[in-house]
Design a protein around this motif. Structure first.
Motif, PDB file in Angstrom:
ATOM      1  N   PRO A 159      34.089  87.307  36.558  1.00  0.00           N
ATOM      2  CA  PRO A 159      33.843  86.095  37.352  1.00  0.00           C
ATOM      3  C   PRO A 159      33.647  84.844  36.498  1.00  0.00           C
ATOM      4  CG  PRO A 159      32.603  87.934  38.247  1.00  0.00           C
ATOM      5  CD  PRO A 159      33.166  88.402  36.932  1.00  0.00           C
ATOM      6  N   SER A 160      33.181  85.024  35.268  1.00  0.00           N
ATOM      7  CA  SER A 160      32.974  83.880  34.373  1.00  0.00           C
ATOM      8  C   SER A 160      34.281  83.373  33.787  1.00  0.00           C
ATOM      9  CB  SER A 160      32.019  84.265  33.235  1.00  0.00           C
ATOM     10  OG  SER A 160      30.765  84.656  33.736  1.00  0.00           O
ATOM     11  N   VAL A 161      35.234  84.271  33.544  1.00  0.00           N
ATOM     12  CA  VAL A 161      36.478  83.868  32.871  1.00  0.00           C
ATOM     13  C   VAL A 161      37.660  83.716  33.828  1.00  0.00           C
ATOM     14  CG1 VAL A 161      35.777  84.822  30.657  1.00  0.00           C
ATOM     15  CG2 VAL A 161      37.014  86.278  32.267  1.00  0.00           C
ATOM     16  N   ARG A 162      37.547  84.270  35.018  1.00  0.00           N
ATOM     17  CA  ARG A 162      38.615  84.117  36.021  1.00  0.00           C
ATOM     18  C   ARG A 162      38.184  83.248  37.201  1.00  0.00           C
ATOM     19  NH1 ARG A 162      44.189  85.324  35.693  1.00  0.00           N
ATOM     20  NH2 ARG A 162      44.464  86.961  34.157  1.00  0.00           N
ATOM     21  N   GLY A 163      36.881  83.001  37.307  1.00  0.00           N
ATOM     22  CA  GLY A 163      36.401  82.138  38.381  1.00  0.00           C
ATOM     23  C   GLY A 163      36.149  82.886  39.683  1.00  0.00           C
ATOM     24  N   ARG A 164      35.778  82.121  40.693  1.00  0.00           N
ATOM     25  CA  ARG A 164      35.486  82.682  42.004  1.00  0.00           C
ATOM     26  C   ARG A 164      36.780  83.116  42.693  1.00  0.00           C
ATOM     27  NH1 ARG A 164      30.195  81.452  43.529  1.00  0.00           N
ATOM     28  NH2 ARG A 164      30.547  83.144  45.022  1.00  0.00           N
ATOM     29  N   ALA A 165      36.636  83.963  43.695  1.00  0.00           N
ATOM     30  CA  ALA A 165      37.794  84.523  44.393  1.00  0.00           C
ATOM     31  C   ALA A 165      38.620  83.438  45.074  1.00  0.00           C
ATOM     32  CB  ALA A 165      37.335  85.554  45.426  1.00  0.00           C
ATOM     33  N   SER A 166      39.934  83.558  44.920  1.00  0.00           N
ATOM     34  CA  SER A 166      40.867  82.616  45.524  1.00  0.00           C
ATOM     35  C   SER A 166      42.099  83.386  45.969  1.00  0.00           C
ATOM     36  CB  SER A 166      41.257  81.532  44.509  1.00  0.00           C
ATOM     37  OG  SER A 166      42.214  80.651  45.047  1.00  0.00           O
ATOM     38  N   SER A 167      42.582  83.120  47.171  1.00  0.00           N
ATOM     39  CA  SER A 167      43.710  83.866  47.736  1.00  0.00           C
ATOM     40  C   SER A 167      44.934  82.982  47.901  1.00  0.00           C
ATOM     41  CB  SER A 167      43.328  84.478  49.089  1.00  0.00           C
ATOM     42  OG  SER A 167      42.267  85.411  48.939  1.00  0.00           O
ATOM     43  N   ARG A 168      46.075  83.570  47.664  1.00  0.00           N
ATOM     44  CA  ARG A 168      47.353  82.853  47.748  1.00  0.00           C
ATOM     45  C   ARG A 168      47.817  82.807  49.198  1.00  0.00           C
ATOM     46  NH1 ARG A 168      52.781  84.912  44.486  1.00  0.00           N
ATOM     47  NH2 ARG A 168      54.071  83.056  44.827  1.00  0.00           N
ATOM     48  N   PRO A 169      48.395  81.705  49.648  1.00  0.00           N
ATOM     49  CA  PRO A 169      48.906  81.636  51.028  1.00  0.00           C
ATOM     50  C   PRO A 169      49.886  82.777  51.326  1.00  0.00           C
ATOM     51  CG  PRO A 169      48.887  79.451  50.046  1.00  0.00           C
ATOM     52  CD  PRO A 169      48.546  80.418  48.942  1.00  0.00           C
ATOM     53  N   LEU A 170      49.740  83.372  52.494  1.00  0.00           N
ATOM     54  CA  LEU A 170      50.569  84.517  52.853  1.00  0.00           C
ATOM     55  C   LEU A 170      52.056  84.166  52.866  1.00  0.00           C
ATOM     56  CD1 LEU A 170      50.931  87.413  53.785  1.00  0.00           C
ATOM     57  CD2 LEU A 170      50.401  86.686  56.114  1.00  0.00           C
ATOM     58  N   ALA A 171      52.390  82.989  53.358  1.00  0.00           N
ATOM     59  CA  ALA A 171      53.800  82.591  53.408  1.00  0.00           C
ATOM     60  C   ALA A 171      54.401  82.543  52.005  1.00  0.00           C
ATOM     61  CB  ALA A 171      53.936  81.235  54.095  1.00  0.00           C
ATOM     62  N   ASP A 172      53.622  82.069  51.026  1.00  0.00           N
ATOM     63  CA  ASP A 172      54.104  82.011  49.647  1.00  0.00           C
ATOM     64  C   ASP A 172      54.321  83.415  49.082  1.00  0.00           C
ATOM     65  OD1 ASP A 172      53.892  79.305  49.884  1.00  0.00           O
ATOM     66  OD2 ASP A 172      52.211  79.068  48.505  1.00  0.00           O
ATOM     67  N   ILE A 173      53.415  84.318  49.430  1.00  0.00           N
ATOM     68  CA  ILE A 173      53.550  85.706  48.969  1.00  0.00           C
ATOM     69  C   ILE A 173      54.836  86.318  49.506  1.00  0.00           C
ATOM     70  CG2 ILE A 173      52.559  88.031  49.108  1.00  0.00           C
ATOM     71  CD1 ILE A 173      49.790  86.696  49.281  1.00  0.00           C
ATOM     72  N   LEU A 174      55.058  86.155  50.803  1.00  0.00           N
ATOM     73  CA  LEU A 174      56.241  86.746  51.426  1.00  0.00           C
ATOM     74  C   LEU A 174      57.520  86.141  50.865  1.00  0.00           C
ATOM     75  CD1 LEU A 174      55.005  86.950  55.137  1.00  0.00           C
ATOM     76  CD2 LEU A 174      55.120  88.797  53.458  1.00  0.00           C
ATOM     77  N   ASP A 175      57.507  84.825  50.617  1.00  0.00           N
ATOM     78  CA  ASP A 175      58.688  84.182  50.023  1.00  0.00           C
ATOM     79  C   ASP A 175      58.951  84.740  48.627  1.00  0.00           C
ATOM     80  OD1 ASP A 175      59.164  82.612  52.213  1.00  0.00           O
ATOM     81  OD2 ASP A 175      58.183  80.825  51.418  1.00  0.00           O
TER      82      ASP A 175
END
Length: 431
Positions: A159-175
């Motif tokens: 958590p110190s070196v990657r930061g807090r949780a962040s999620s990628r938009p689903l549409a971007d993932i599918l593309d």
């Protein structure tokens, strides 16, 4: 044509990010060479999870400039975040790029060779702006869906070196998935720091998996490392989908309830065992692999024996075991009763012996069965790849092609600590 070499340490997320960077450099005219060759640019994508990871990263930093003293050396990854000041004071390193700017390493190098002065802090900080991985190091196509972690286990520095949780938009993932399938990807691997906690505009992890499985194309889906508390019954119901592979890497860390509590893990041993039972009720030969930390503070012989017993009981297909390493700033650093290194070493030997036995027994159970193997290396007559259970398989046949599926009859198992399965080609999947 300038030459570039990469060295990647650590997790599959690092591997994905290196693949994406390597693809970008090659698309812009760079020649990809191995790290032990002379290159114009060296990129070390570092890891800092353990002291051993730091040691390996430093060794590769020392090696890079020996090949070409005029080369550009870039250090990125988790060590770049954790030891930034130390690395920036090393004369042989040209640029220290933190994880947040890693996706823009090409822009930094391009500016350097054009005579521009660009500091890494000026780079784009989009965690998900990596491009295709079709020219990377792996046949399998990794897709980053998430970064960072909010769990704060007492031993972990991530958590110190990657930061807090962040999620990628689903549409971007599918593309991204569609693009990779269109370019010939046969296996999609979802990766991130804590992918089971994916959360974007009410879409959860199982929604991501379900929508990818419903895409058209001849591909299969694999899940990389995931926390045991990161999914529910909907995801379990998807494990029987024909495009889903029969493998999950579930991070146990210890077979002792008191140690799990001190680690601040988000599950109990009882819950972990119930989860394995549910998975194997769907597919009895499902491959469960795991991580184990040896010698966590306060780990007694009783705690260690409990871990050994659970490895035997759950019949893991592979155990990645490593000795506990103090990470500054974590809660575990301040805990009493740290285990002596000699005891850690002794326990490591015992546990590795047990895990090698369970791995061998699990793999032997596939003799006489069939696997669909995705070929990663071949000379046309002999090939190596992975089956749907993520077990390495070597087989013989005729006119074998890379990045294609083949139905293989498993006939035996090789010798050694990481034995491959051996088989004979029956037919190409689409034949």
């Amino acid at each position: 044509m300038k030459k570039i070499a990469f060295k990647t340490l650590g997790c599959r997320l690092n591997q994905y990010e290196t693949d994406a960077l390597a693809s970008q450099f090659q698309s812009n005219g760079y020649e990809l060479v191995s790290f032990d060759k002379e290159a114009d640019v060296y990129v070390i994508n570092s890891c800092t999870v353990t002291h051993q990871s730091d040691h390996k990263s430093r060794n590769f930093i020392n090696q890079a400039k020996r090949k070409n003293k005029d080369s550009v050396l870039i250090v990125t990854g988790c060590m770049a975040n954790n030891a930034k000041d130390e690395l920036e004071n090393r004369d042989e390193i040209n640029y220290v790029v933190e994880n947040e700017q890693k996706s823009s390493v090409y822009s930094l190098v391009d500016a350097h060779f054009n005579g521009e002065i660009l500091h890494p802090s000026q780079l784009n900080t989009d965690l998900f702006s990596y491009g295709s991985t079709n020219k990377g190091f792996h046949t399998r196509s990794m897709i980053k869906i998430q970064d960072g972690c909010d769990n704060f286990c007492t031993f972990c520095i991530i958590p110190s070196v990657r930061g807090r949780a962040s999620s990628r938009p689903l549409a971007d993932i599918l593309d991204n998935v569609k693009q990779n399938i269109a370019k010939g990807a046969k296996e999609i691997v979802l990766t991130g720091v804590n992918i089971g906690r994916y959360d974007f505009k009410n879409y959860k992890f199982d929604d991501v998996v379900e929508q990818i499985l419903n895409l058209e194309g001849d591909f299969r889906l694999r899940i990389s490392s995931i926390e045991p508390d990161g999914f529910g019954d909907k995801f379990l119901s998807l494990l029987d989908h024909p495009k889903m592979t029969s493998h999950l890497h579930l991070c146990l860390q210890s077979g002792s309830e008191p140690i799990l509590l001190q680690m601040r893990r988000m599950y109990t041993l009882k819950k972990f065992k119930e989860l394995i039972q549910k998975i194997r009720a769907i597919r009895s030969d499902f491959n469960i692999t795991t991580d184990i930390i040896i010698g966590f503070p306060n780990e007694s012989e009783q705690d260690f024996n409990a871990t050994c017993n659970i490895i035997r009981e759950l019949n893991f297909g592979h155990v990645h075991a490593f000795k506990y390493s103090i990470r500054k700033g974590t809660r575990a650093e301040r805990m009493p009763n740290h285990v002596d290194e000699r005891i850690k070493t002794k326990r490591s030997e015992i546990l590795r012996s047990i895990s090698e036995e369970t791995k061998s027994n699990y793999r032997k159970s596939f003799i006489g069965k069939e696997q669909y193997v995705l070929v990663e290396k071949t000379d046309g007559l002999n090939a190596k790849g992975y089956g749907e259970h993520y077990i390495p398989i070597e087989f013989a046949g005729q006119n074998i092609q890379k990045n294609q599926f083949y139905k293989v009859l498993i006939t035996g198992i090789a010798a050694g600590n990481d034995p491959e399965l051996i088989g004979e080609m029956i037919q190409k999947k689409d034949a």
